[in-house]
Enzyme design. Structure first.
Site, PDB file in Angstrom:
ATOM      1  N   GLU A   1       2.241  29.925   3.497  1.00  0.00           N
ATOM      2  CA  GLU A   1       1.907  29.901   2.073  1.00  0.00           C
ATOM      3  C   GLU A   1       0.857  30.976   1.780  1.00  0.00           C
ATOM      4  O   GLU A   1      -0.175  31.059   2.453  1.00  0.00           O
ATOM      5  CB  GLU A   1       1.352  28.532   1.673  1.00  0.00           C
ATOM      6  CG  GLU A   1       2.375  27.406   1.694  1.00  0.00           C
ATOM      7  CD  GLU A   1       3.149  27.298   0.386  1.00  0.00           C
ATOM      8  OE1 GLU A   1       2.903  28.110  -0.536  1.00  0.00           O
ATOM      9  OE2 GLU A   1       4.009  26.389   0.294  1.00  0.00           O
TER      10      GLU A   1
ATOM     11  N   HIS B   1      11.203  31.503   0.293  1.00  0.00           N
ATOM     12  CA  HIS B   1      11.574  30.167  -0.161  1.00  0.00           C
ATOM     13  C   HIS B   1      12.731  30.241  -1.163  1.00  0.00           C
ATOM     14  O   HIS B   1      13.644  29.411  -1.150  1.00  0.00           O
ATOM     15  CB  HIS B   1      10.354  29.500  -0.805  1.00  0.00           C
ATOM     16  CG  HIS B   1      10.464  28.022  -0.908  1.00  0.00           C
ATOM     17  ND1 HIS B   1       9.538  27.243  -1.568  1.00  0.00           N
ATOM     18  CD2 HIS B   1      11.396  27.144  -0.434  1.00  0.00           C
ATOM     19  CE1 HIS B   1       9.888  25.974  -1.497  1.00  0.00           C
ATOM     20  NE2 HIS B   1      11.005  25.895  -0.818  1.00  0.00           N
TER      21      HIS B   1
END
Length: 294
Positions: free
Chosen positions: A165, A203
């Site tokens: 992330e 993602h």
């Protein structure tokens, strides 16, 4: 010169005590969740120590006059599970890296999201805007970052991937310090686990109908130049007449059950200046270039 004022001893003690408390609060901010993390690892370790749960029933095999075989379970016979520990094994290793942006406004907010019970989401690494790297999970532990994603024939990406992330709200460029640290982390992971070049994805690639991260600001070309992900050739050629773009998207890895979403995700990664769900002539040349690399 004025005489210096000396605070009472009681005041000094209070100030020192308050400073220690504040320091402890800062260093122990995640003490509670770190304890929960260790407890969960202990529970997983206990699961690994359990023998096979399935006890093979005793079977009774009979034959009739025609030579047909009947297999029945002897309900009266009690059998223990057979357990013989093999001595040649190791841990399963990750084979994909999935890059996300946090879509939140601060690193503290992201770390809190990953440490509250109700969020039910996690990642292996978080990289701050200043390049600081936070590891949240051991690389061999299954994180909860990919969700209901699909890439090629893989439908459980959480079980085979690492999630990274990046602290970014999705509407801003990624800072140089953050990208510098990301490239270092990716280099370490690729060498350590021998992750294929094509298996560094976003993602949005694995969940095109749900996710749009990392955003169009993300420098996928720069990563590909370092060996992390694919990128089309500088000189693009026209695809042949028989070229099937839907098949090419599927071969690259995209789930084409929602074709518009798949096209949008493909363009977010490899075109970036246009993410409409329509393939232009330029998009087709980019797609063909990538297709030829596989």
């Amino acid at each position: 010169m004025a005489k210096a004022s000396i605070p009472p001893v009681r005041t000094v003690i209070y100030i020192v005590f308050a400073g220690l408390v504040l320091s402890a609060c800062s260093t122990d901010r995640y003490a509670k969740t770190n304890k929960l993390h260790k407890q969960q690892l202990k529970a997983l370790t206990e699961q690994l120590r359990q023998p096979l749960p399935y006890a093979t029933p005793r079977l009774v095999v009979s034959y009739d006059t025609a030579g047909n075989t009947t297999v029945l379970e002897d309900q009266q016979a009690k059998r223990d599970a057979h357990w013989v520990g093999a001595i040649h094994f190791n841990l399963r290793k990750p084979n994909y890296v999935i890059i996300h942006h946090t879509a939140q406004d601060s690193l503290a907010q992201t770390l809190r999201t990953f440490t509250v019970p109700h969020s039910e989401v996690s990642a292996h690494y978080v990289i701050g805007r200043d390049g600081e790297v936070y590891q949240l999970l051991n690389d061999y532990v299954r994180g909860w970052h990919a969700g209901a994603g699909k890439w090629g024939s893989v439908t459980d990406l959480n079980s085979v991937s690492l999630g990274i992330e990046l602290d970014n709200n999705g509407n801003e460029p990624f800072p140089e310090a953050q990208l510098y640290s990301l490239l270092n982390v990716l280099d370490t992971l690729k060498r350590k686990y021998n992750i294929p070049t094509a298996n560094f994805i976003g993602h949005s690639d694995i969940a095109p109908a749900r996710k749009v991260d990392p955003s169009a600001f993300f420098p996928w070309k720069r990563l590909a130049e370092r060996g992390f992900g694919l990128w089309p050739d500088n000189e693009l050629v026209e695809p042949p007449e028989h070229f099937n773009p839907v098949d090419a998207l599927r071969i690259i890895g995209y789930d084409t059950s929602n074709l518009d979403a798949a096209i949008g995700a493909f363009k977010l990664h490899y075109v970036q200046t246009d993410v409409s769900p329509k393939l232009t002539d330029y998009d087709l040349r980019v797609l063909y270039s990538l297709y030829r690399k596989l």
